[in-house]
Design a protein around this motif. Sequence first.
Motif, PDB file in Angstrom:
ATOM      1  N   GLY A 117       0.818  -1.212   0.000  1.00 16.25           N
ATOM      2  CA  GLY A 117       0.000   0.000   0.000  1.00 16.25           C
ATOM      3  C   GLY A 117       0.848   1.256   0.000  1.00 16.25           C
ATOM      4  O   GLY A 117       0.586   2.209  -0.745  1.00 16.25           O
ATOM      5  N   LEU A 118       1.901   1.268   0.806  1.00 18.30           N
ATOM      6  CA  LEU A 118       2.791   2.433   0.869  1.00 18.30           C
ATOM      7  C   LEU A 118       3.552   2.618  -0.441  1.00 18.30           C
ATOM      8  O   LEU A 118       3.741   3.750  -0.915  1.00 18.30           O
ATOM      9  CB  LEU A 118       3.780   2.269   2.033  1.00 18.30           C
ATOM     10  CG  LEU A 118       3.158   2.293   3.438  1.00 18.30           C
ATOM     11  CD1 LEU A 118       4.207   1.944   4.490  1.00 18.30           C
ATOM     12  CD2 LEU A 118       2.538   3.653   3.727  1.00 18.30           C
ATOM     13  N   MET A 124       1.590   6.128  -7.317  1.00 13.50           N
ATOM     14  CA  MET A 124       0.397   6.767  -7.868  1.00 13.50           C
ATOM     15  C   MET A 124       0.252   8.235  -7.463  1.00 13.50           C
ATOM     16  O   MET A 124      -0.770   8.849  -7.750  1.00 13.50           O
ATOM     17  CB  MET A 124      -0.856   5.992  -7.425  1.00 13.50           C
ATOM     18  CG  MET A 124      -0.971   4.617  -8.028  1.00 13.50           C
ATOM     19  SD  MET A 124      -2.481   3.751  -7.494  1.00 13.50           S
ATOM     20  CE  MET A 124      -2.418   2.279  -8.540  1.00 13.50           C
ATOM     21  N   TYR A 125       1.270   8.775  -6.815  1.00 13.15           N
ATOM     22  CA  TYR A 125       1.205  10.178  -6.421  1.00 13.15           C
ATOM     23  C   TYR A 125       1.061  11.041  -7.680  1.00 13.15           C
ATOM     24  O   TYR A 125       1.803  10.845  -8.650  1.00 13.15           O
ATOM     25  CB  TYR A 125       2.465  10.573  -5.650  1.00 13.15           C
ATOM     26  CG  TYR A 125       2.302  11.820  -4.824  1.00 13.15           C
ATOM     27  CD1 TYR A 125       1.651  11.779  -3.602  1.00 13.15           C
ATOM     28  CD2 TYR A 125       2.770  13.048  -5.281  1.00 13.15           C
ATOM     29  CE1 TYR A 125       1.485  12.917  -2.840  1.00 13.15           C
ATOM     30  CE2 TYR A 125       2.604  14.195  -4.521  1.00 13.15           C
ATOM     31  CZ  TYR A 125       1.968  14.127  -3.299  1.00 13.15           C
ATOM     32  OH  TYR A 125       1.791  15.261  -2.559  1.00 13.15           O
ATOM     33  N   LEU A 130       5.737   7.648 -10.081  1.00 12.47           N
ATOM     34  CA  LEU A 130       6.380   7.041 -11.251  1.00 12.47           C
ATOM     35  C   LEU A 130       5.387   6.788 -12.380  1.00 12.47           C
ATOM     36  O   LEU A 130       5.730   6.938 -13.562  1.00 12.47           O
ATOM     37  CB  LEU A 130       7.049   5.722 -10.841  1.00 12.47           C
ATOM     38  CG  LEU A 130       7.765   4.949 -11.951  1.00 12.47           C
ATOM     39  CD1 LEU A 130       8.913   5.776 -12.515  1.00 12.47           C
ATOM     40  CD2 LEU A 130       8.274   3.600 -11.435  1.00 12.47           C
ATOM     41  N   ILE A 131       4.163   6.416 -12.056  1.00  9.90           N
ATOM     42  CA  ILE A 131       3.177   6.095 -13.100  1.00  9.90           C
ATOM     43  C   ILE A 131       2.883   7.319 -13.956  1.00  9.90           C
ATOM     44  O   ILE A 131       2.979   7.274 -15.192  1.00  9.90           O
ATOM     45  CB  ILE A 131       1.889   5.535 -12.471  1.00  9.90           C
ATOM     46  CG1 ILE A 131       2.171   4.182 -11.806  1.00  9.90           C
ATOM     47  CG2 ILE A 131       0.796   5.380 -13.543  1.00  9.90           C
ATOM     48  CD1 ILE A 131       0.987   3.600 -11.080  1.00  9.90           C
ATOM     49  N   ARG A 145      -3.487  10.670 -14.243  1.00 10.88           N
ATOM     50  CA  ARG A 145      -4.679  10.882 -13.421  1.00 10.88           C
ATOM     51  C   ARG A 145      -4.302  11.078 -11.947  1.00 10.88           C
ATOM     52  O   ARG A 145      -3.204  10.738 -11.517  1.00 10.88           O
ATOM     53  CB  ARG A 145      -5.615   9.660 -13.511  1.00 10.88           C
ATOM     54  CG  ARG A 145      -6.227   9.433 -14.866  1.00 10.88           C
ATOM     55  CD  ARG A 145      -7.327  10.450 -15.174  1.00 10.88           C
ATOM     56  NE  ARG A 145      -8.015  10.154 -16.405  1.00 10.88           N
ATOM     57  CZ  ARG A 145      -7.627  10.520 -17.612  1.00 10.88           C
ATOM     58  NH1 ARG A 145      -6.488  11.209 -17.747  1.00 10.88           N
ATOM     59  NH2 ARG A 145      -8.328  10.215 -18.685  1.00 10.88           N
ATOM     60  N   ASN A 146      -5.254  11.612 -11.202  1.00  9.53           N
ATOM     61  CA  ASN A 146      -5.145  11.619  -9.744  1.00  9.53           C
ATOM     62  C   ASN A 146      -5.698  10.283  -9.253  1.00  9.53           C
ATOM     63  O   ASN A 146      -6.861  10.177  -8.853  1.00  9.53           O
ATOM     64  CB  ASN A 146      -5.937  12.789  -9.154  1.00  9.53           C
ATOM     65  CG  ASN A 146      -5.366  14.125  -9.556  1.00  9.53           C
ATOM     66  OD1 ASN A 146      -4.152  14.294  -9.656  1.00  9.53           O
ATOM     67  ND2 ASN A 146      -6.240  15.091  -9.791  1.00  9.53           N
ATOM     68  N   TRP A 147      -4.857   9.263  -9.311  1.00  6.91           N
ATOM     69  CA  TRP A 147      -5.300   7.891  -9.139  1.00  6.91           C
ATOM     70  C   TRP A 147      -5.997   7.644  -7.800  1.00  6.91           C
ATOM     71  O   TRP A 147      -6.940   6.844  -7.726  1.00  6.91           O
ATOM     72  CB  TRP A 147      -4.121   6.931  -9.284  1.00  6.91           C
ATOM     73  CG  TRP A 147      -3.418   7.059 -10.592  1.00  6.91           C
ATOM     74  CD1 TRP A 147      -2.215   7.671 -10.821  1.00  6.91           C
ATOM     75  CD2 TRP A 147      -3.873   6.611 -11.868  1.00  6.91           C
ATOM     76  NE1 TRP A 147      -1.890   7.621 -12.155  1.00  6.91           N
ATOM     77  CE2 TRP A 147      -2.885   6.976 -12.824  1.00  6.91           C
ATOM     78  CE3 TRP A 147      -5.022   5.930 -12.310  1.00  6.91           C
ATOM     79  CZ2 TRP A 147      -3.017   6.687 -14.185  1.00  6.91           C
ATOM     80  CZ3 TRP A 147      -5.147   5.635 -13.659  1.00  6.91           C
ATOM     81  CH2 TRP A 147      -4.153   6.007 -14.581  1.00  6.91           C
TER      82      TRP A 147
END
Length: 290
Positions: A117-118, A124-125, A130-131, A145-147
């Motif tokens: 999770g961390l 996903m920040y 990184l994504i 996106r703001n995942w």
Amino acid sequence: MSTTQKKLYSYYFILPAAVLYIVLFIVPTFSSFYFSLTRWTLFDFEFIGLDNFVQLFKEESLAIGFKNTVIYTVVSVFFKVVLGLGLAMLLNKGLKTQSFLRAVFFFPSIISSVAIGLIFNALMYPTTGLINNTLRAIGLDGLARNWLTDPSIVIYSVSFVEVWKYLGICIVIFIAGLQAIPKHYYEAISIDGANRFEKFRYITLPLIRPALNSVIILSLIGGIRSFEIVYVMTQGGPGYASDLLSTVIYKQFAEGYYGLATAGNVLLFAAATLIVFPLYTYLTKREVEY
């Protein structure tokens, strides 16, 4: 030693495990049914009947949590089955790197859910993750996106992480099922001129049903009771957008509504039982013996 004594002697070996099971599982389970009908604290309780359940169904968060749990479970089960079976068939073809690839896919399953999770929180920040940075680097800025903060996609984002963590276990189960299929079945249907799709439809799919059913049931149970990944990544937010039934129940415990939370646990247990057991019965009846 008489026959009766021999039977009793064998039960002595089961007794320690049976006592632990009764004390740690049976007693708490049945106690929760009673305490769901009370308003209780660590030191006192008051019987209030079905008031907890009435209040529970009035909670807006319960309806949202139920809807999100259905979405989360359906998405995770679908992709675990489809991707798991596809990758298992690929890794069962005798590739030179298949042992390495099996280890790679299984590795996430042994990592702590909290750690995962961390990690995905960072990946996903929205600004430095990184994504999104990778999407921007290859010219796909529109896909960034703001995942974890967009209410419309956050439940799918955390579902993806659930799939990523447990996909390896599904692959291992499918590989075991594929390797149990006798090779001469494929040889026989090849003589009849069957193509790859026909081999999959008439041989692989029917004979892999025990493994397929195991993956479906395990994934279904895992999706319904999932908690750690979602809570670490979003705490159920933004708002109630990624709340599951398990996170709603946890928040009620944290706020001191112990009776209400216990009623929620009973409801979750009942929902899982009513879904899993009929489905398990239906799936096992469709299994093919060979």
